[in-house]
Design an enzyme around this catalytic site. Sequence first.
Site, PDB file in Angstrom:
ATOM      1  N   GLY A  14       0.789  -1.234   0.000  1.00  0.00           N
ATOM      2  CA  GLY A  14       0.000   0.000   0.000  1.00  0.00           C
ATOM      3  C   GLY A  14       0.815   1.274   0.000  1.00  0.00           C
ATOM      4  O   GLY A  14       1.790   1.433  -0.743  1.00  0.00           O
ATOM      5  N   TYR A 152     -12.485   1.701  14.972  1.00  0.00           N
ATOM      6  CA  TYR A 152     -11.489   2.150  13.992  1.00  0.00           C
ATOM      7  C   TYR A 152     -11.435   3.670  13.969  1.00  0.00           C
ATOM      8  O   TYR A 152     -10.350   4.267  13.996  1.00  0.00           O
ATOM      9  CB  TYR A 152     -11.808   1.613  12.600  1.00  0.00           C
ATOM     10  CG  TYR A 152     -10.856   2.161  11.554  1.00  0.00           C
ATOM     11  CD1 TYR A 152      -9.521   1.782  11.553  1.00  0.00           C
ATOM     12  CD2 TYR A 152     -11.292   3.078  10.590  1.00  0.00           C
ATOM     13  CE1 TYR A 152      -8.634   2.309  10.627  1.00  0.00           C
ATOM     14  CE2 TYR A 152     -10.414   3.594   9.658  1.00  0.00           C
ATOM     15  CZ  TYR A 152      -9.087   3.210   9.668  1.00  0.00           C
ATOM     16  OH  TYR A 152      -8.213   3.734   8.751  1.00  0.00           O
ATOM     17  N   PHE A 189      -6.199  -2.643   2.376  1.00  0.00           N
ATOM     18  CA  PHE A 189      -6.941  -2.218   3.563  1.00  0.00           C
ATOM     19  C   PHE A 189      -8.258  -2.978   3.729  1.00  0.00           C
ATOM     20  O   PHE A 189      -8.555  -3.530   4.790  1.00  0.00           O
ATOM     21  CB  PHE A 189      -7.210  -0.710   3.460  1.00  0.00           C
ATOM     22  CG  PHE A 189      -8.036  -0.124   4.567  1.00  0.00           C
ATOM     23  CD1 PHE A 189      -7.441   0.381   5.705  1.00  0.00           C
ATOM     24  CD2 PHE A 189      -9.426  -0.045   4.456  1.00  0.00           C
ATOM     25  CE1 PHE A 189      -8.204   0.946   6.727  1.00  0.00           C
ATOM     26  CE2 PHE A 189     -10.204   0.506   5.466  1.00  0.00           C
ATOM     27  CZ  PHE A 189      -9.588   0.995   6.600  1.00  0.00           C
TER      28      PHE A 189
END
Length: 252
Positions: A14, A152, A189
């Site tokens: 990423g 989160y 992700f």
Amino acid sequence: MEKQNVLITGATSGIGKATAELLANNGFNLILCGRRQERLQALKDGLGKNTNVHILKFDVRDRDAVFQAISSLPKEFSKIDVLINNAGNAHGLDPIDRGSMDDWDAMLDINVKGLLYMSKAVLPQMVERESGHIINIGSTAGKEVYPKGNVYCASKHAVDAINQGMRIDLNEHGIRVGAVNPGLVETEFSDVRFKGDTQRAETVYTGYQPLKPNDIADIIHFVITRPYHVNIADLVVMPTAQASSTIIKKEL
């Protein structure tokens, strides 16, 4: 001019990987950290043709491993000019009453405590020199809360607060501190969040053009190459199609 040493956590995929590749082509020495030895070695083999690369395999959640890794750096890499706190993850997308406590622990341990451990390990040398640069990779989830994002979002709000507090506390030492907060970026992700459910993960990025890791890498490169009197303190970036975490213009 002496080449700067840049340490990147979460460098094997990423944003971290894209940043490593870009910086390798622009005159920076790299200290690449991650949990997957094969990927780290592949990065070193590829990027080592353009610059000096040192790899460290450890988990940022492991406090002892973090400090051992930093103390193990060879002399030529021991001076860390830039720390990019990139390692982070999301686990699950559940209402808080049905959330997994293991998922909560993973997000808080990596996104918050891992960032703190890395910063604590690197900061003494920056404070002693009265120079250095820390970039914390946050998220638009640290600027708003969305349904089922609960923990989160909480972890990324913590990153936002730590970034601000760090900048205040380190001001007297002349250390630059800033955050880059991306919106939707097409990486691994969602694969991690949905625990390998690739079909579900792919739907997150369909119907519009999400950001790519290289987009964020470009921004990070820009941030660290500003004259030292310039500090990009807090930057939010989203794809054009995204207005908020829940408002995304998708083509039917």
